[in-house]
Scaffold this active site. Structure first.
Site, PDB file in Angstrom:
ATOM      1  N   CYS A  96       0.833  -1.208   0.000  1.00 23.72           N
ATOM      2  CA  CYS A  96       0.000   0.000   0.000  1.00 23.72           C
ATOM      3  C   CYS A  96       0.870   1.261   0.000  1.00 23.72           C
ATOM      4  O   CYS A  96       1.801   1.373   0.781  1.00 23.72           O
ATOM      5  CB  CYS A  96      -0.920  -0.014   1.220  1.00 23.72           C
ATOM      6  SG  CYS A  96      -2.025   1.407   1.268  1.00 23.72           S
ATOM      7  N   CYS A 119       0.639   4.688   6.897  1.00 24.13           N
ATOM      8  CA  CYS A 119       0.020   4.515   8.226  1.00 24.13           C
ATOM      9  C   CYS A 119       1.001   3.738   9.115  1.00 24.13           C
ATOM     10  O   CYS A 119       1.330   2.585   8.796  1.00 24.13           O
ATOM     11  CB  CYS A 119      -1.292   3.746   8.092  1.00 24.13           C
ATOM     12  SG  CYS A 119      -2.359   4.400   6.794  1.00 24.13           S
ATOM     13  N   CYS A 179       0.544   0.052  10.238  1.00 18.75           N
ATOM     14  CA  CYS A 179       0.027  -0.965   9.309  1.00 18.75           C
ATOM     15  C   CYS A 179       1.095  -1.837   8.659  1.00 18.75           C
ATOM     16  O   CYS A 179       2.012  -1.341   8.003  1.00 18.75           O
ATOM     17  CB  CYS A 179      -0.808  -0.290   8.226  1.00 18.75           C
ATOM     18  SG  CYS A 179      -1.606  -1.520   7.148  1.00 18.75           S
ATOM     19  N   CYS A 217     -16.541  -8.621   5.694  1.00 14.40           N
ATOM     20  CA  CYS A 217     -15.825  -7.374   5.384  1.00 14.40           C
ATOM     21  C   CYS A 217     -14.600  -7.657   4.535  1.00 14.40           C
ATOM     22  O   CYS A 217     -13.733  -8.441   4.927  1.00 14.40           O
ATOM     23  CB  CYS A 217     -15.355  -6.687   6.659  1.00 14.40           C
ATOM     24  SG  CYS A 217     -16.598  -6.602   7.934  1.00 14.40           S
ATOM     25  N   CYS A 272     -19.469  -5.475   3.856  1.00 17.38           N
ATOM     26  CA  CYS A 272     -18.715  -4.248   4.123  1.00 17.38           C
ATOM     27  C   CYS A 272     -17.434  -4.287   3.301  1.00 17.38           C
ATOM     28  O   CYS A 272     -16.871  -5.362   3.082  1.00 17.38           O
ATOM     29  CB  CYS A 272     -18.399  -4.184   5.619  1.00 17.38           C
ATOM     30  SG  CYS A 272     -17.436  -2.741   6.086  1.00 17.38           S
ATOM     31  N   CYS A 283     -19.056   2.629   8.572  1.00 22.26           N
ATOM     32  CA  CYS A 283     -18.317   1.923   9.624  1.00 22.26           C
ATOM     33  C   CYS A 283     -17.065   2.745   9.850  1.00 22.26           C
ATOM     34  O   CYS A 283     -16.213   2.841   8.956  1.00 22.26           O
ATOM     35  CB  CYS A 283     -17.970   0.513   9.156  1.00 22.26           C
ATOM     36  SG  CYS A 283     -16.859  -0.346  10.306  1.00 22.26           S
ATOM     37  N   ARG A 314     -17.828  -2.375  17.799  1.00 24.92           N
ATOM     38  CA  ARG A 314     -17.139  -3.637  17.488  1.00 24.92           C
ATOM     39  C   ARG A 314     -15.781  -3.726  18.168  1.00 24.92           C
ATOM     40  O   ARG A 314     -14.929  -2.853  18.002  1.00 24.92           O
ATOM     41  CB  ARG A 314     -16.978  -3.788  15.979  1.00 24.92           C
ATOM     42  CG  ARG A 314     -18.320  -3.702  15.262  1.00 24.92           C
ATOM     43  CD  ARG A 314     -18.235  -4.088  13.803  1.00 24.92           C
ATOM     44  NE  ARG A 314     -19.401  -3.596  13.068  1.00 24.92           N
ATOM     45  CZ  ARG A 314     -20.567  -4.226  12.996  1.00 24.92           C
ATOM     46  NH1 ARG A 314     -20.734  -5.393  13.576  1.00 24.92           N
ATOM     47  NH2 ARG A 314     -21.586  -3.689  12.330  1.00 24.92           N
TER      48      ARG A 314
HETATM   49  N1  SAM Z   1      -6.687   0.602   3.183  1.00 19.22           N
HETATM   50  C1  SAM Z   1      -7.945   0.807   3.757  1.00 19.22           C
HETATM   51  C2  SAM Z   1      -7.974   1.939   4.755  1.00 19.22           C
HETATM   52  O1  SAM Z   1      -6.968   2.277   5.349  1.00 19.22           O
HETATM   53  O2  SAM Z   1      -9.041   2.513   4.958  1.00 19.22           O
HETATM   54  C3  SAM Z   1      -8.527  -0.419   4.396  1.00 19.22           C
HETATM   55  C4  SAM Z   1      -7.727  -1.433   5.150  1.00 19.22           C
HETATM   56  S1  SAM Z   1      -7.044  -0.892   6.694  1.00 19.22           S
HETATM   57  C5  SAM Z   1      -6.052  -2.265   7.116  1.00 19.22           C
HETATM   58  C6  SAM Z   1      -8.407  -0.900   7.840  1.00 19.22           C
HETATM   59  C7  SAM Z   1      -8.134  -0.428   9.247  1.00 19.22           C
HETATM   60  O3  SAM Z   1      -7.414  -1.410   9.971  1.00 19.22           O
HETATM   61  C8  SAM Z   1      -7.301   0.819   9.443  1.00 19.22           C
HETATM   62  O4  SAM Z   1      -8.038   1.968   9.268  1.00 19.22           O
HETATM   63  C9  SAM Z   1      -6.835   0.692  10.883  1.00 19.22           C
HETATM   64  O5  SAM Z   1      -7.720   1.371  11.734  1.00 19.22           O
HETATM   65  C10 SAM Z   1      -6.876  -0.819  11.137  1.00 19.22           C
HETATM   66  N2  SAM Z   1      -5.529  -1.361  11.361  1.00 19.22           N
HETATM   67  C11 SAM Z   1      -4.576  -1.545  10.445  1.00 19.22           C
HETATM   68  N3  SAM Z   1      -3.453  -2.046  11.009  1.00 19.22           N
HETATM   69  C12 SAM Z   1      -3.713  -2.176  12.333  1.00 19.22           C
HETATM   70  C13 SAM Z   1      -2.950  -2.621  13.440  1.00 19.22           C
HETATM   71  N4  SAM Z   1      -1.688  -3.012  13.319  1.00 19.22           N
HETATM   72  N5  SAM Z   1      -3.531  -2.623  14.656  1.00 19.22           N
HETATM   73  C14 SAM Z   1      -4.825  -2.217  14.804  1.00 19.22           C
HETATM   74  N6  SAM Z   1      -5.581  -1.778  13.786  1.00 19.22           N
HETATM   75  C15 SAM Z   1      -5.043  -1.744  12.562  1.00 19.22           C
HETATM   76 FE1  SF4 Z   2      -2.801   1.179   3.392  1.00 17.87          FE
HETATM   77 FE2  SF4 Z   2      -2.692  -0.037   5.737  1.00 17.87          FE
HETATM   78 FE3  SF4 Z   2      -3.004   2.594   5.635  1.00 17.87          FE
HETATM   79 FE4  SF4 Z   2      -5.030   0.958   4.851  1.00 17.87          FE
HETATM   80  S1  SF4 Z   2      -4.195   1.152   6.919  1.00 17.87           S
HETATM   81  S2  SF4 Z   2      -4.270   2.809   3.824  1.00 17.87           S
HETATM   82  S3  SF4 Z   2      -3.831  -0.730   3.974  1.00 17.87           S
HETATM   83  S4  SF4 Z   2      -1.199   1.456   4.918  1.00 17.87           S
END
Ligand code: SAM
Ligand code: SF4
Ligand code: DTB
Length: 329
Positions: free
Chosen positions: A65, A69, A72, A109, A141, A201, A273
């Site tokens: 990606c 973040c 992530c 989801c 979702c 959500c 949730r």
């Molecule tokens: N890329 C899309 C986005 O960011 O909206 C969807 C997938 S993203 C993995 C969905 C959510 O997972 C993120 O907004 C974050 O809140 C949560 N998330 C991701 N990595 C995480 C982690 N290591 N621990 C807890 N929550 C996490």
């Molecule tokens: Fe990409 Fe992960 Fe951020 Fe979603 S949470 S936008 S998958 S880096």
């Protein structure tokens, strides 16, 4: 403190969208028994406290990606053990959803590690996935990153029930966690989702190194959206090796419990949730989350890319608490 003055305790059916940060801080900081009592009152006004909705996640497009973040494992900016993959075949996704339905999930989801939805073959296939999962009678979702009005309308037309797009933390702290997009980008996508008639959500993460004020700021943003997000996922950071947050301090589980209880009081009709991070919570901490008003969890031994409790352990845990899976609507 007499019952009738407990902060936010009024068991009323009306929803408020004008909460102030000061009010939210007072609710959040109450003595724990008062907080849990108010949360239970709010919960029981709108929900059956013995029922828990099972949801199942699937990463339909993993890793690589472009967003940064810092929590992530799927960000291309960090080197983690997640291996990149293309979009999964539609049939495989539908089979997975059917299996999840057989295991009691009523909501499915699909997550994609995209910054934003782009028109093309992949999006067309996601639309097909949505249509076919919806025809299984499950809530559907998607969490695909940013999207615009016309893409949201396409998903709505295919039968999408909800779109997940988290605000994650307060507007002030956001820039320390993510630099490749801003809060307004997030709010814009949420507005497109609403406009298309898809339910929202939207939640966040605790344990990112945020302050108490940041947690209040997140809850304030969520609870002043009008309408409230119908679904509010509260995640505890899963610390993943290779991400900038891999060595964050362990989260105090009672912070998680307070977040859930406060979310329940502020947005009493929403589904709250209990999302990522359950593997590091004791059964007793999870029990308190349900007392605090959580009424949904993710089943299956994997979230998107990180581990989740084993299904047998979850069933035993729910049984020991006297909780039952929610039936399809
Ligand atoms: N890329 C899309 C986005 O960011 O909206 C969807 C997938 S993203 C993995 C969905 C959510 O997972 C993120 O907004 C974050 O809140 C949560 N998330 C991701 N990595 C995480 C982690 N290591 N621990 C807890 N929550 C996490
Ligand atoms: Fe990409 Fe992960 Fe951020 Fe979603 S949470 S936008 S998958 S880096
Ligand atoms: C949400 O708030 N939590 C879920 C869902 N929405 C998409 C995702 C949690 C992902 C945890 C990290 C992983 O497994 O990759």
């Amino acid at each position: 403190m007499p019952q009738n003055t407990t902060e936010g305790s009024a068991a009323r059916k009306t929803l408020r969208h004008d909460w102030t940060r000061e009010e939210i801080l007072r609710i959040y900081r109450q003595p724990l028994p008062d907080l849990l009592f108010s949360a239970q009152q709010a919960h029981r006004t709108f929900h059956d406290p013995t029922r828990v909705q099972f949801c199942r996640l699937l990463s339909v497009k993993t890793g690589g990606c472009p967003e940064d973040c810092s929590y992530c494992p799927q960000s291309a900016h960090y080197s983690t053990e997640v291996s990149r993959g293309g979009l999964l075949p539609v049939d495989e996704v539908v089979e997975f959803a059917e299996k999840a339905r057989g295991e009691g999930a009523t909501r499915f989801c699909m997550g994609a590690a995209w910054r934003q939805v782009q028109e093309g073959a992949d999006f067309e296939n996601v639309v097909k996935m949505v249509r076919r999962v919806a025809s299984l009678g499950m809530e559907v979702c998607c969490s695909l990153g940013m999207l615009d009005d016309s893409q949201a309308a396409r998903l709505a037309d295919a039968g999408l029930t909800a779109y997940n797009h988290n605000l994650d933390t307060s507007p002030e702290f956001y820039g320390q966690i993510i630099t490749t997009r801003n809060y307004d980008d997030r709010l814009r996508t949420l507005a497109s989702v609403r406009k298309a008639g898809i339910t929202v959500c939207c939640g966040g993460i605790v344990g990112l190194g945020e302050s108490e004020n940041d947690r209040i700021g997140l809850l304030h943003e969520l609870s002043t959206l009008n309408p409230h997000p119908e679904s509010v996922p509260i995640n505890a950071l899963v610390r993943v090796a290779g991400t900038p947050l891999e060595r964050m301090d362990t989260l105090d589980p009672l912070v998680f419990v307070r977040m859930i209880a406060t979310a329940r009081i502020l947005m009493p009709s929403s589904m709250v949730r209990l999302s990522a991070g359950r593997k590091s919570l004791s059964r007793e901490a999870v029990a308190l989350c349900f007392v605090a008003g959580a009424n949904s969890l993710f089943i299956g031994d994997k979230l998107l890319t990180t581990p989740n409790p084993e299904p047998d352990d979850d069933l035993a845990m729910l049984h020991s608490l006297g909780l039952e899976p929610m039936q399809p609507r």
